[in-house]
Design an enzyme around this catalytic site. Structure first.
Site, PDB file in Angstrom:
ATOM      1  N   LYS A 268      -1.475  -4.170  -2.841  1.00 19.36           N
ATOM      2  CA  LYS A 268      -2.686  -3.585  -2.270  1.00 19.36           C
ATOM      3  C   LYS A 268      -2.841  -2.160  -2.785  1.00 19.36           C
ATOM      4  O   LYS A 268      -2.234  -1.230  -2.273  1.00 19.36           O
ATOM      5  CB  LYS A 268      -2.637  -3.585  -0.743  1.00 19.36           C
ATOM      6  CG  LYS A 268      -3.905  -3.030  -0.133  1.00 19.36           C
ATOM      7  CD  LYS A 268      -3.824  -2.967   1.371  1.00 19.36           C
ATOM      8  CE  LYS A 268      -5.023  -2.216   1.908  1.00 19.36           C
ATOM      9  NZ  LYS A 268      -5.018  -0.806   1.447  1.00 19.36           N
TER      10      LYS A 268
ATOM     11  N   SER B 256       0.788  -1.214   0.000  1.00 21.36           N
ATOM     12  CA  SER B 256       0.000   0.000   0.000  1.00 21.36           C
ATOM     13  C   SER B 256       0.828   1.277   0.000  1.00 21.36           C
ATOM     14  O   SER B 256       1.342   1.687  -1.021  1.00 21.36           O
ATOM     15  CB  SER B 256      -0.965  -0.038   1.178  1.00 21.36           C
ATOM     16  OG  SER B 256      -2.173   0.563   0.810  1.00 21.36           O
TER      17      SER B 256
ATOM     18  N   ASP C 201       8.376   5.574 -11.292  1.00 22.48           N
ATOM     19  CA  ASP C 201       7.809   6.239 -12.465  1.00 22.48           C
ATOM     20  C   ASP C 201       8.569   7.508 -12.834  1.00 22.48           C
ATOM     21  O   ASP C 201       8.718   7.843 -14.009  1.00 22.48           O
ATOM     22  CB  ASP C 201       6.333   6.588 -12.218  1.00 22.48           C
ATOM     23  CG  ASP C 201       5.410   5.404 -12.472  1.00 22.48           C
ATOM     24  OD1 ASP C 201       5.926   4.303 -12.720  1.00 22.48           O
ATOM     25  OD2 ASP C 201       4.177   5.584 -12.415  1.00 22.48           O
TER      26      ASP C 201
END
Length: 460
Positions: A324, A299, A310
């Site tokens: 998650k 998470s 990214d």
């Protein structure tokens, strides 16, 4: 409060409340028409069953307990992370996110079936009493700990500051049990730990995302940068980090970024559609970063790893994360209980949904120490979000874009100890931690490469 944890709906509770109101109070009758007929029939069935149970069950039952059980059942049927939190559970959750609770100050685990001390925290009741790593807790008060779960052990040893507790310990080399009479105190969980790996290379371990995690990471970076050699490279360890607060995941990511989106969320209602961006001030941009992850990274950990990956700000190393990719919102109720409701999915800056897929590292390195036996390796858990019954499906998950799973799955860390685990590495040497060793080698190689490029530039 919005949480990202590996482990809710206002509408659900209001529907139950409306149902009770319809049958018990005349003033609710005008609102009946707003309830779809199918829902109304289901609510009528619920009240009929409630009445039958109260009248015919072998023992007298409390209506509140029955309703609480029904609410819990409804929320548990939604997904693995939505839940009804009793006042006691809600209070525990608040303490976990704040990083403070009443207790003894020891990290515990189960080793060979025995409740075992991993380490005491400095300047806590356990530390002052002389409890040591490796001590085996045989008794808590007058109850033997054989077959006791970690959750039950934690519950028994936590308590209000100033209250007393007796534990009996078996220590290697000591023939008799050692009895300790301890007085609980307020324990401050240390979610961030740091150290120097080599001159110019630092290590920051983030065990979970609590209310002060960003400030603790900032202080750790300042301390490391003040060491001899400064900071030429950093290992950010998120292994076995189960998550925590969304705001902290954003702020920790922001420490290493100076522009761009960090994460965005999408839900059914407009308020759950949020975008979070990095700020330019105060970012640490002058050195390369390697982020360590494994199957216990969930998470909020995946938000940080995904954002830095990214933006190409860090190399992610380890094994595939838990997967998650959902947001839980905590909705307090009037009786000091609360709902933990899944309200949105989150996406990385490039629009990747992590739900039931996880973050695939740029460099896959298994966490198994060289000295670990094959038998021990087989015991390691491979459970991830995609293995949980009732998990949310990933709407992007198609055969074309499905990410590959590393052949070997990492061990998930213990989330039930009195203090969050420090992860696979703890204070072990680098040679015992294959992922950390590889990360440091990578940072040093990058530094050498940069120096070569600079020299070539000066020579032209």
């Amino acid at each position: 409060m919005r949480l990202f944890g590996r482990h809710g709906s206002t509408v659900v509770v209001l529907i139950v409340g409306v149902a009770i109101g319809i049958f018990l109070a005349g003033q609710w009758v005008p609102n009946v028409s707003a309830v779809p007929r199918q829902d109304y029939e289901s609510l009528e069935l619920f009240t009929n069953i409630l009445s039958i149970v109260k009248k015919n069950y072998v023992e007298e039952v409390d209506t509140k307990n029955l309703v609480n059980g029904a609410v819990s059942g409804m929320l548990n049927s939604l997904d693995p992370h939505s839940a009804y939190l009793t006042p006691e559970h809600y209070k525990d959750l608040q303490m976990d996110t704040q990083g403070r609770f009443g207790g003894l100050g020891i990290e515990i685990t189960i080793k060979s079936g025995v409740l075992t001390v991993v380490s005491p925290i400095e300047d806590t009741p356990a530390y002052k009493a002389g409890i040591q790593p490796g001590d085996m807790i045989f008794k808590i008060e007058d109850e033997f700990t054989k077959d006791m779960t970690l959750v039950d052990a934690v519950k028994k040893m936590r308590g209000l500051k100033g209250t007393k507790i007796n534990i009996s310990i078996k220590r290697e080399g000591v023939p008799e049990l050692m009895d300790f009479a301890l007085v609980r105190d307020t324990i401050r969980v240390q979610s961030v730990r740091s150290r120097v790996l080599d001159t110019g290379y630092g290590y920051v371990r983030l065990a979970q995302f609590q209310e002060r995690s960003d400030r603790d990471v900032q202080r750790a970076l300042e301390k490391l940068s003040a060491e001899k050699g400064g900071l030429k490279g950093l290992v950010l360890d998120l292994r076995n980090n189960p998550g925590g607060l969304l705001t902290q995941a954003v702020r920790v990511s922001d420490l290493f970024l100076d522009a761009g989106m960090i994460v965005y969320t999408e839900g059914r209602i407009e308020s759950q559609k949020q975008k979070y961006f990095s700020q330019k001030n105060g970012s640490w941009l002058d050195f390369p970063v390697v982020v360590l992850v494994n199957g216990g990274s969930a998470s909020a950990s995946e938000i940080v790893a995904g954002a830095l990956q990214d933006h190409k700000r860090a190399v992610v190393l380890g094994t595939k994360t838990f997967g998650k990719g959902s947001v839980q919102t905590i909705l307090p109720l009037d009786d000091n209980s609360a709902l933990r409701l899944t309200t949105a999915r989150y996406f990385t800056p490039k629009g990747r949904s992590i739900q039931a897929m996880g973050i695939v590292p740029d460099i896959v390195v298994d966490s198994t120490p060289a000295q670990e036996s094959k038998a021990e390796e087989r015991k390691r858990s491979g459970i991830r979000e995609e293995n949980l019954p009732g998990h949310l499906q990933n709407q992007q998950k198609t055969p074309e874009n499905q990410q590959k799973t590393p052949a070997q799955e990492p061990e998930q860390g213990n989330k039930d100890s009195l203090v969050p685990s420090t992860g696979p590495t703890g204070d072990d040497t680098i040679d015992k931690d294959q992922q950390l060793k590889r990360a440091l080698d990578l940072l040093k190689s990058w530094d050498v490469f940069k120096q070569v490029v600079q020299k070539q530039g000066q020579g032209t």
